[in-house]
Design a protein around this motif. Structure first.
Motif, short mmCIF file in Angstrom:
data_model
loop_
_atom_site.label_atom_id
_atom_site.label_comp_id
_atom_site.label_asym_id
_atom_site.label_seq_id
_atom_site.Cartn_x
_atom_site.Cartn_y
_atom_site.Cartn_z
N PHE A 293 0.23 -1.39 -0.57
CA PHE A 293 0.27 0.16 0.34
C PHE A 293 1.31 1.37 -0.11
O PHE A 293 2.29 1.40 0.19
CB PHE A 293 -0.80 -0.32 1.60
CG PHE A 293 -2.01 -1.34 1.40
CD1 PHE A 293 -2.99 -1.04 0.30
CD2 PHE A 293 -1.87 -2.08 1.85
CE1 PHE A 293 -3.79 -2.21 0.81
CE2 PHE A 293 -2.34 -3.46 2.44
CZ PHE A 293 -3.78 -3.46 1.16
N LEU A 294 0.63 2.60 0.12
CA LEU A 294 0.81 3.41 -0.05
C LEU A 294 1.22 3.95 1.25
O LEU A 294 0.10 4.18 1.55
CB LEU A 294 0.42 4.58 -1.34
CG LEU A 294 -0.01 4.63 -2.43
CD1 LEU A 294 -0.43 5.45 -3.21
CD2 LEU A 294 1.81 4.27 -2.75
N THR A 295 2.20 4.45 2.20
CA THR A 295 2.52 4.11 2.96
C THR A 295 1.92 5.52 3.79
O THR A 295 1.60 5.50 4.68
CB THR A 295 4.11 4.27 4.22
OG1 THR A 295 4.49 4.29 3.23
CG2 THR A 295 4.00 2.31 2.83
N SER A 296 2.10 6.55 2.45
CA SER A 296 1.25 8.19 3.02
C SER A 296 -0.13 8.29 3.45
O SER A 296 -0.33 9.34 3.61
CB SER A 296 1.91 9.57 2.10
OG SER A 296 1.45 8.50 1.05
N MET A 297 -0.85 7.47 2.66
CA MET A 297 -2.07 7.56 2.55
C MET A 297 -2.87 6.38 4.07
O MET A 297 -2.54 5.68 4.58
CB MET A 297 -2.89 6.98 1.66
CG MET A 297 -2.30 8.20 0.47
SD MET A 297 -2.81 7.64 -1.46
CE MET A 297 -4.57 7.62 -1.28
N GLY B 270 -5.42 -5.94 3.76
CA GLY B 270 -4.89 -6.29 2.63
C GLY B 270 -6.25 -7.61 2.12
O GLY B 270 -6.13 -7.53 0.99
N ILE B 271 -6.44 -7.72 3.66
CA ILE B 271 -7.73 -9.24 3.53
C ILE B 271 -8.89 -7.83 2.75
O ILE B 271 -9.78 -8.45 2.19
CB ILE B 271 -8.02 -9.82 4.29
CG1 ILE B 271 -7.07 -11.03 4.63
CG2 ILE B 271 -9.37 -10.50 4.30
CD1 ILE B 271 -7.22 -10.96 6.69
N ALA B 272 -9.35 -6.24 3.09
CA ALA B 272 -10.69 -5.74 2.97
C ALA B 272 -10.07 -5.82 1.07
O ALA B 272 -11.31 -5.94 0.95
CB ALA B 272 -10.47 -4.85 3.64
N GLN B 273 -9.01 -5.85 0.77
CA GLN B 273 -8.73 -5.26 -0.41
C GLN B 273 -9.53 -6.26 -1.69
O GLN B 273 -9.55 -6.09 -2.12
CB GLN B 273 -7.33 -5.16 -0.45
CG GLN B 273 -6.67 -4.58 -2.44
CD GLN B 273 -5.56 -4.48 -2.64
OE1 GLN B 273 -4.20 -5.01 -1.50
NE2 GLN B 273 -4.96 -5.24 -3.74
N ALA B 274 -9.13 -7.70 -0.63
CA ALA B 274 -9.21 -9.15 -1.92
C ALA B 274 -10.75 -9.23 -1.96
O ALA B 274 -11.58 -9.22 -2.71
CB ALA B 274 -8.76 -9.76 -1.03
N LEU B 275 -10.92 -8.64 -0.84
CA LEU B 275 -12.81 -9.18 -0.69
C LEU B 275 -13.83 -7.78 -1.08
O LEU B 275 -14.66 -8.27 -1.73
CB LEU B 275 -12.98 -8.92 0.54
CG LEU B 275 -12.57 -10.46 1.53
CD1 LEU B 275 -12.98 -10.05 3.05
CD2 LEU B 275 -13.18 -11.27 1.15
N MET B 276 -13.52 -6.64 -1.06
CA MET B 276 -13.89 -5.87 -1.51
C MET B 276 -14.71 -5.13 -2.94
O MET B 276 -15.51 -4.39 -3.10
CB MET B 276 -12.71 -4.15 -1.80
CG MET B 276 -11.88 -3.72 -2.65
SD MET B 276 -11.54 -1.92 -2.38
CE MET B 276 -9.74 -2.35 -4.11
#
Length: 226
Positions: A96-100, A150-156
């Motif tokens: 992920f973009l760590t600044s966001m 990361g799990i949320a990204q896979a599910l969204m």
């Protein structure tokens, strides 16, 4: 008149036929064949370097097999489809973009396909036990929080197939329980899940079928447990 009943064959969501993968002269997968029916949780366990993650990458279309066929939702990956349709993926460490913030990261990723909006993103962040209103940048997240994101990204984007590489790694007991509950609920909704874990007991607890991967081959149990 005698009643005649017919059974309709259920097509597998994932089908591998004789899949082998050679990388830089080393055989990572060798003659792997198996099927995953709909609405099942299937586990892969094995030692580091056994081929678990490579198998997920082959199914997800990130790399193509040296030999054999990978068919997902009826389409051969690499020939009829570059990547499998309707598939959510968490392989290796989430990036992920760590600044966001976490939510801003998911909003940016969702804008690529533009299939979901803020409502769905907030819901999936809450589902994995995070706060959608947390404005801290991802660099302030713990390792476990990044794993949940990361799990949320896979599910969204409402996938029908999930490929999850060690989804409970770096999670505490509460986080593991949340993920297990989420996976069970998804299975009830008809989602098919293929996940890896070094913990065979965890997979036996959550999965319908568990495979042991060793030197690129699949078996039902590690040798010492047969």
């Amino acid at each position: 008149m005698e009643e005649v009943t017919t059974t309709v064959a259920v097509k597998p969501v994932v089908m591998l036929e004789g899949v082998s993968k050679v990388i830089r002269g080393r055989t990572i997968l060798e003659d792997v064949s198996f099927e995953i029916p709909p609405a099942q949780i299937v586990g892969l366990s094995g030692l580091n370097g056994s081929g678990k993650s490579t198998l997920l990458k082959v199914i997800g279309g990130f790399i193509y097999p040296t030999e054999g066929r990978v068919v997902v939702f009826g389409k051969e990956i690499g020939k009829e489809a570059e990547f499998p349709d309707k598939t959510g993926v968490l392989i290796e460490k989430p990036g992920f973009l760590t600044s966001m913030s976490g939510r801003k990261n998911l909003e940016l990723l969702a804008s690529i396909r533009n299939e979901i909006g803020e409502k769905e993103i907030r819901e999936v962040i809450t589902l994995v036990g995070l706060d959608p209103d947390d404005k801290r940048p991802v660099r302030a997240y713990s390792t476990g929080m990044i794993q949940r994101l990361g799990i949320a990204q896979a599910l969204m984007e409402h996938p029908e197939l999930l490929l999850l590489d060690e989804p409970t790694s770096n999670l505490d007991r509460e986080g593991i329980t949340i993920v297990h509950n989420v996976l069970r609920d998804l299975k009830k909704k008809g989602i098919t899940i293929l996940m890896t874990s070094p913990n065979m007991e965890e997979l036996r607890y959550i999965c319908d079928t568990v495979f042991w991967v060793e030197n690129g081959h699949l078996g039902k149990e590690p040798p010492q447990m047969q």
